[in-house]
Design an enzyme around this catalytic site. Structure first.
Site, PDB file in Angstrom:
ATOM      1  N   PHE A  11      -3.991   1.213  -3.793  1.00  0.00           N
ATOM      2  CA  PHE A  11      -5.006   0.386  -4.333  1.00  0.00           C
ATOM      3  C   PHE A  11      -4.798  -1.132  -4.039  1.00  0.00           C
ATOM      4  CE2 PHE A  11      -6.576  -1.756  -8.243  1.00  0.00           C
ATOM      5  CZ  PHE A  11      -7.867  -2.053  -7.903  1.00  0.00           C
ATOM      6  N   ASN A  32       4.517   6.039   2.013  1.00  0.00           N
ATOM      7  CA  ASN A  32       4.845   7.204   2.035  1.00  0.00           C
ATOM      8  C   ASN A  32       3.508   8.157   1.505  1.00  0.00           C
ATOM      9  OD1 ASN A  32       4.938   7.108  -0.706  1.00  0.00           O
ATOM     10  ND2 ASN A  32       6.898   7.486  -1.009  1.00  0.00           N
ATOM     11  N   GLY A  36      -0.687   6.481  -2.525  1.00  0.00           N
ATOM     12  CA  GLY A  36      -1.638   5.810  -1.574  1.00  0.00           C
ATOM     13  C   GLY A  36      -2.502   6.717  -0.688  1.00  0.00           C
ATOM     14  N   LEU A  76       4.986  -3.957  -2.218  1.00  0.00           N
ATOM     15  CA  LEU A  76       4.264  -3.227  -3.251  1.00  0.00           C
ATOM     16  C   LEU A  76       4.631  -1.884  -3.402  1.00  0.00           C
ATOM     17  CD1 LEU A  76       2.521  -5.895  -2.439  1.00  0.00           C
ATOM     18  CD2 LEU A  76       0.745  -4.515  -2.885  1.00  0.00           C
ATOM     19  N   ALA A 117       6.152  -7.259  -5.830  1.00  0.00           N
ATOM     20  CA  ALA A 117       5.010  -7.070  -6.890  1.00  0.00           C
ATOM     21  C   ALA A 117       5.845  -6.152  -8.169  1.00  0.00           C
ATOM     22  CB  ALA A 117       4.093  -6.031  -6.402  1.00  0.00           C
ATOM     23  N   TYR A 150      10.571   2.914 -16.216  1.00  0.00           N
ATOM     24  CA  TYR A 150       9.934   2.175 -15.418  1.00  0.00           C
ATOM     25  C   TYR A 150      10.107   0.692 -15.506  1.00  0.00           C
ATOM     26  CZ  TYR A 150       6.215   0.969 -12.099  1.00  0.00           C
ATOM     27  OH  TYR A 150       5.530   0.381 -11.123  1.00  0.00           O
ATOM     28  N   LYS A 154      11.889  -1.927 -12.998  1.00  0.00           N
ATOM     29  CA  LYS A 154      11.083  -3.141 -12.666  1.00  0.00           C
ATOM     30  C   LYS A 154      11.782  -4.323 -12.978  1.00  0.00           C
ATOM     31  CE  LYS A 154       7.420  -2.076 -10.071  1.00  0.00           C
ATOM     32  NZ  LYS A 154       7.133  -2.375  -8.780  1.00  0.00           N
TER      33      LYS A 154
END
Ligand code: UDP
Length: 321
Positions: A11, A32, A36, A76, A117, A150, A154
């Site tokens: 996105f 991949n 997306g 990203l 990101a 997660y 990050k």
């Protein structure tokens, strides 16, 4: 410039690709297609300055080829959406940790600038009703609560990026994205705005998780793209971490009401326990709003669209206008 964009069929990545092409750059996207899609970039594929490579950031040889060829990288590629991350825990962690390590290492080897990101998830459940500053403590829950993995991964990526900058001089900028929304955002991975709008347009129940008092702030995709590109271009941003989001906050229950009203929907608003929506071991964050003074001091004001305008734009998109 020749720009490599990992996760460019997602996105945010697809809008960023489009904007970089409009600026005259040559853009190569590696994706991949886990979350997306080719549809997101369909209108870019005719552009001779655009190239799509279906591949994984975990494929070091592939990454080496494209990192070597580019001038700078927007990284990203990552699992997206709370629901997707909970359904794909191991893969999400490996992509975040090993994949980002590959990107940063190759960027260092070939001396390329990187935008990384990150996510506002890294703040965790740091309580209170205060906007998050980049220097705030991050409070993450226990290991049996999968969601926090997660945030850990990050956060680890951020430490890695900053360490590459401090120890090896890698020019890298970290952006913590806060609930970006816009047309093309999929409802499949749990994101609240596309879910509520689709429910409202079908006059189906709008599913508010928990008591709906949890607060978020939403930023429109075009504003996010402006901020990402602008901060990437600033020398003084290198080695630094920035919140990227909007300060306009709203509770999820009020968001449901706004969406119902703005779409003239007859949907009921129903409250679904977290245990039913996710699992018994789910923890939400109750207040997640950024302090954006650090980035605004460098690039100026960038968060332009108000929430109601965003919702109207996305409703129009779904209605095909
Ligand atoms: N949420 C909700 N109903 C939905 C999807 C999400 O009430 O159908 C809530 C979710 O529990 C969270 C907020 O909306 O409190 C934002 O969720 P999202 O997954 O979009 O992003 P988050 O901020 O949690 O990463």
């Amino acid at each position: 410039m020749r720009i490599l964009l990992t996760g460019g069929a997602g996105f945010i990545g697809s809008y960023l690709s489009e904007s970089l092409l409009n600026d005259g750059h040559i853009v190569t996207v590696i994706d991949n297609l886990s979350t997306g899609s080719r549809d997101n970039i369909a209108q870019l594929e005719n552009n001779e300055r655009f190239k799509f490579v279906e591949g994984d950031i975990l494929d070091r040889e592939l990454m080496l080829k494209f990192v070597r060829e580019c001038d700078c990288i927007y990284h990203l590629a990552a699992a997206v959406g709370v629901k997707y991350v909970l359904d794909n825990q191991l893969g999400s962690l490996i992509t975040n940790v090993r994949g980002t390590e590959i990107v940063l290492d190759l960027a260092h080897v070939f001396k390329k600038k990187v935008f990384f990101a990150s996510s506002s998830e890294v703040y965790g459940k740091n309580g209170g009703l205060k906007s998050f500053k980049e220097t705030d403590d991050r409070i993450l829950g226990a290991v049996n609560i999968s969601r926090w993995g997660y945030a850990f991964s990050k956060g680890f990526d951020e430490f890695l990026a900053v360490a590459y900058h401090r120890s090896r001089g890698l020019p890298v900028v970290v952006g913590r994205l806060f609930n970006i929304c816009g047309p093309k955002q999929s409802a499949s991975y749990g994101m609240v705005i596309p879910r509520f709008i689709q429910q409202a347009l079908k006059n189906e129940p709008i599913t508010v998780y928990g008591d709906g008092k949890q607060v978020r702030s939403f930023m429109y995709i075009s504003d996010a793209v402006v901020a990402i590109k602008a901060i990437m271009d600033k020398k003084e941003a290198q080695g630094e971490v920035f919140n990227i989001g909007s300060c306009q906050s709203i509770s999820i229950a009020d968001l449901a009401l706004n969406i119902k009203t703005l779409s003239n929907s007859s949907s009921q608003i129903c409250f679904v326990p977290y245990a039913e929506a996710y699992d018994n071991n789910f923890e939400d964050m109750f207040y997640r709003v950024p302090d954006i003074s650090k980035i605004e001091n460098i690039i100026g004001q960038f968060s332009k669209l108000k929430l109601d305008e965003m919702i109207k734009e996305i409703i129009n998109h779904y209605r095909g206008n």
